[in-house]
Design an enzyme around this catalytic site. Structure first.
Site, PDB file in Angstrom:
ATOM      1  N   CYS A   1       6.201  -6.798   7.633  1.00  0.00           N
ATOM      2  CA  CYS A   1       7.357  -6.368   8.420  1.00  0.00           C
ATOM      3  C   CYS A   1       7.742  -7.509   9.345  1.00  0.00           C
ATOM      4  CB  CYS A   1       6.977  -5.126   9.241  1.00  0.00           C
ATOM      5  SG  CYS A   1       8.356  -4.418  10.167  1.00  0.00           S
TER       6      CYS A   1
ATOM      7  N   CYS B   1      -1.414   5.986   9.754  1.00  0.00           N
ATOM      8  CA  CYS B   1      -0.203   5.320  10.241  1.00  0.00           C
ATOM      9  C   CYS B   1      -0.535   4.011  10.918  1.00  0.00           C
ATOM     10  CB  CYS B   1       0.487   6.140  11.316  1.00  0.00           C
ATOM     11  SG  CYS B   1       0.938   7.765  10.828  1.00  0.00           S
TER      12      CYS B   1
ATOM     13  N   CYS C   1       5.929  -4.742  16.375  1.00  0.00           N
ATOM     14  CA  CYS C   1       5.529  -3.698  17.317  1.00  0.00           C
ATOM     15  C   CYS C   1       4.062  -3.955  17.673  1.00  0.00           C
ATOM     16  CB  CYS C   1       5.718  -2.324  16.697  1.00  0.00           C
ATOM     17  SG  CYS C   1       7.428  -2.067  16.188  1.00  0.00           S
TER      18      CYS C   1
ATOM     19  N   CYS D   1       1.071  -1.987  16.023  1.00  0.00           N
ATOM     20  CA  CYS D   1       1.110  -1.750  14.562  1.00  0.00           C
ATOM     21  C   CYS D   1       0.446  -2.888  13.802  1.00  0.00           C
ATOM     22  CB  CYS D   1       2.561  -1.589  14.108  1.00  0.00           C
ATOM     23  SG  CYS D   1       2.723  -1.453  12.324  1.00  0.00           S
TER      24      CYS D   1
ATOM     25  N   GLU E   1       0.820  -1.195   0.000  1.00  0.00           N
ATOM     26  CA  GLU E   1       0.000   0.000   0.000  1.00  0.00           C
ATOM     27  C   GLU E   1       0.859   1.251   0.000  1.00  0.00           C
ATOM     28  OE1 GLU E   1      -4.064  -1.396   2.102  1.00  0.00           O
ATOM     29  OE2 GLU E   1      -2.375  -1.143   3.444  1.00  0.00           O
TER      30      GLU E   1
ATOM     31  N   CYS F   1       3.541   8.559   1.237  1.00  0.00           N
ATOM     32  CA  CYS F   1       4.044   7.606   2.232  1.00  0.00           C
ATOM     33  C   CYS F   1       4.238   6.269   1.530  1.00  0.00           C
ATOM     34  CB  CYS F   1       3.025   7.507   3.361  1.00  0.00           C
ATOM     35  SG  CYS F   1       3.490   6.321   4.625  1.00  0.00           S
TER      36      CYS F   1
HETATM   37  N1  SAH Z   1       8.938   0.507  10.271  1.00  0.00           N
HETATM   38  C1  SAH Z   1       9.223   1.875  10.323  1.00  0.00           C
HETATM   39  C2  SAH Z   1       8.441   2.719   9.337  1.00  0.00           C
HETATM   40  C3  SAH Z   1       6.967   2.391   9.155  1.00  0.00           C
HETATM   41  S1  SAH Z   1       5.875   2.708  10.489  1.00  0.00           S
HETATM   42  C4  SAH Z   1       9.043   2.410  11.719  1.00  0.00           C
HETATM   43  O1  SAH Z   1       8.502   1.691  12.556  1.00  0.00           O
HETATM   44  O2  SAH Z   1       9.492   3.516  11.984  1.00  0.00           O
HETATM   45  C5  SAH Z   1       5.538   4.450  10.425  1.00  0.00           C
HETATM   46  C6  SAH Z   1       5.135   5.038  11.780  1.00  0.00           C
HETATM   47  O3  SAH Z   1       3.778   4.691  12.136  1.00  0.00           O
HETATM   48  C7  SAH Z   1       5.998   4.546  12.922  1.00  0.00           C
HETATM   49  O4  SAH Z   1       6.361   5.588  13.788  1.00  0.00           O
HETATM   50  C8  SAH Z   1       5.072   3.599  13.604  1.00  0.00           C
HETATM   51  O5  SAH Z   1       5.482   3.354  14.916  1.00  0.00           O
HETATM   52  C9  SAH Z   1       3.760   4.299  13.494  1.00  0.00           C
HETATM   53  N2  SAH Z   1       2.599   3.446  13.766  1.00  0.00           N
HETATM   54  C10 SAH Z   1       2.511   2.108  13.619  1.00  0.00           C
HETATM   55  N3  SAH Z   1       1.284   1.673  13.975  1.00  0.00           N
HETATM   56  C11 SAH Z   1       0.568   2.754  14.354  1.00  0.00           C
HETATM   57  C12 SAH Z   1      -0.783   2.947  14.790  1.00  0.00           C
HETATM   58  N4  SAH Z   1      -1.637   1.930  14.869  1.00  0.00           N
HETATM   59  N5  SAH Z   1      -1.177   4.199  15.072  1.00  0.00           N
HETATM   60  C13 SAH Z   1      -0.326   5.229  14.927  1.00  0.00           C
HETATM   61  N6  SAH Z   1       0.943   5.107  14.511  1.00  0.00           N
HETATM   62  C14 SAH Z   1       1.398   3.880  14.225  1.00  0.00           C
HETATM   63 FE1  SF4 Z   2       7.332  -2.797  11.455  1.00  0.00          FE
HETATM   64 FE2  SF4 Z   2       5.090  -1.572  12.211  1.00  0.00          FE
HETATM   65 FE3  SF4 Z   2       7.116  -1.816  13.926  1.00  0.00          FE
HETATM   66 FE4  SF4 Z   2       7.357  -0.135  11.831  1.00  0.00          FE
HETATM   67  S1  SF4 Z   2       5.905   0.042  13.531  1.00  0.00           S
HETATM   68  S2  SF4 Z   2       8.873  -1.630  12.575  1.00  0.00           S
HETATM   69  S3  SF4 Z   2       6.180  -1.283  10.256  1.00  0.00           S
HETATM   70  S4  SF4 Z   2       5.913  -3.509  13.039  1.00  0.00           S
END
Ligand code: SAH
Ligand code: SF4
Length: 389
Positions: A127, A364, A131, A134, A107, A120
């Site tokens: 991934c 995000c 996290c 996420c 996406e 973006c």
């Molecule tokens: N993997 C990389 C880049 C992609 S995530 C990283 O983690 O930095 C982009 C951003 O969205 C990151 O700061 C991530 O922590 C945040 N993010 C992930 N899940 C989210 C959610 N459910 N609500 C808000 N931000 C989120």
């Molecule tokens: Fe991967 Fe989501 Fe963690 Fe970014 S925030 S490193 S996309 S699991």
């Protein structure tokens, strides 16, 4: 010519200048002409957005035909294009078949604002990191995107937004400065520093002055904290850096970003301090997702200020975006404001990132390709969560 998944011709998108020069040999271009031809092709592909060799009128017909026999100028296939009520656009894109013949999906999201337009982009399918807040981290299928698939997201968005010169020339109200995409963020699916070489090649292409021409100062790479690659990213990729911090103690961060167990906060911040070229005009962005009752107290805010001491930084507070099955909730608005206030008083610009495109799951952390479609029941639960957020 229409491209089909069975089109075995080599896709030129994603080759660096050097690779493109070499590759031209395969189409019989004599060595002494290769550099010149490479420059012509580069300009047609990345400056003018050509998708066929036929369009390349300053190249002889014979050579165009030879090129067409060997190569293609690929575009990612659009599965769906959604436009949010706030103007955010999300594309679900299907990749070419991988070695096992599987066609995975990614996406890409475009977020228009008054003074900028941010694209973006994703760096991986899914991934490998998990996290806990996420959505992408729950996707099982994972593979690195190729350089072509990474830069291809920018090409595709330019096609659809009408940003190539011939499209702008026909547009009665083109954007100021001729760009819809003023900024690119590597904040879609995936951890860009786990796909270092392809991200590097793609950013080289995106910032090349004779092509897409996006300044590296307008490209931001976001990492969850792959410490050993951060300095290297600064030296070799040279974009702006964003760090997904989200927690102010190792205890909390271990739970949110499990990679913290490997590279704890102190090491992460040391790597940030050493990031090349930092100044007040070139700051690191610290992303901080606001999770109710998890990381949103005033004590957290104060600890955050202390942690960032001495680093040219700005903080991006991200209201948590819910997804089906998550155990987290977004902090209350008052709490977010009070948190931001502590940061502001300490001198950190800390804009709260307005959630965009939530109605199309483009915000995000909501990205997860459609191969795992929402069931109707999940969809209803999500709508309720969004309405309450
Ligand atoms: N993997 C990389 C880049 C992609 S995530 C990283 O983690 O930095 C982009 C951003 O969205 C990151 O700061 C991530 O922590 C945040 N993010 C992930 N899940 C989210 C959610 N459910 N609500 C808000 N931000 C989120
Ligand atoms: Fe991967 Fe989501 Fe963690 Fe970014 S925030 S490193 S996309 S699991």
């Amino acid at each position: 010519m229409t491209l089909t998944p069975t089109d075995m011709r080599r896709d030129l998108i994603g080759l660096t200048r050097e690779e493109l020069t070499e590759t031209l040999g395969a189409a019989g271009v004599p060595e002494r002409q290769r550099r010149m031809r490479m420059r012509q092709l580069w300009s047609w592909i990345y400056h003018r957005g050509a998708t066929t060799f036929d369009a390349m009128t300053d190249i002889s017909k014979d050579l165009r035909q030879a090129l067409d026999r060997h190569f293609r100028i690929g575009r990612l296939e659009i599965v769906t294009e959604q436009v949010s009520s706030d103007g955010t656009r999300k594309w679900l894109l299907r990749l070419d078949p991988d070695a096992r013949g599987a066609r995975q999906e990614i996406e890409t999201v475009y977020i228009p604002e008054e003074d900028r337009g941010t694209l973006c982009i994703s760096s991986q399918v899914g991934c490998t990191l998990t996290c806990s807040f996420c959505h992408t981290g729950t996707q099982k299928l994972v593979r690195n995107l190729t350089a072509g698939e990474i830069v291809g997201q920018i090409m595709l968005a330019r096609d659809r937004l009408g940003e190539w010169p011939h499209q702008l020339a026909a547009n009665p109200s083109p954007p100021i400065g001729g760009r819809y995409i003023t900024n690119v963020v590597l904040m879609g699916m995936g951890e860009p520093l786990y796909n270092f070489d392809n991200v590097k090649a793609a950013m080289e292409i995106a910032s090349d002055g004779e092509g897409i021409s996006l300044s590296k100062r307008r490209i931001t790479l976001s990492t969850s904290g792959v410490v050993p690659e951060i300095g290297r990213a600064g030296d070799e990729i040279g974009t702006m850096l964003a760090i997904s911090l989200h927690g102010t103690t190792d205890d909390i961060r271990d739970k949110l970003v499990p990679l913290n167990k490997k590279y704890p906060i102190a090491e992460l911040l040391d790597a940030c301090r050493a990031y090349p070229g930092l100044s007040n005009a070139r700051r690191i962005t610290f992303e901080y997702v606001m999770l109710k009752g998890v990381n949103d107290t005033l004590a957290d805010a104060k600890r955050l200020v202390k942690l960032l001491e001495g680093i040219p930084a700005k903080v991006n507070l991200i209201p948590f975006n819910p997804w089906p099955g998550t155990k987290y909730e977004c902090s209350d608005w008052d709490t977010i404001e009070r948190f931001a206030e502590v940061l502001n008083r300490a001198g950190y610009a800390s804009p709260v990132r307005t959630p965009r495109g939530r109605d199309i799951m483009a915000a995000c952390g909501q990205l997860k390709s459609e191969s795992q479609k929402l069931r109707a029941r999940e969809r209803l639960a999500l709508d309720a969560a969004i309405a309450g957020a």
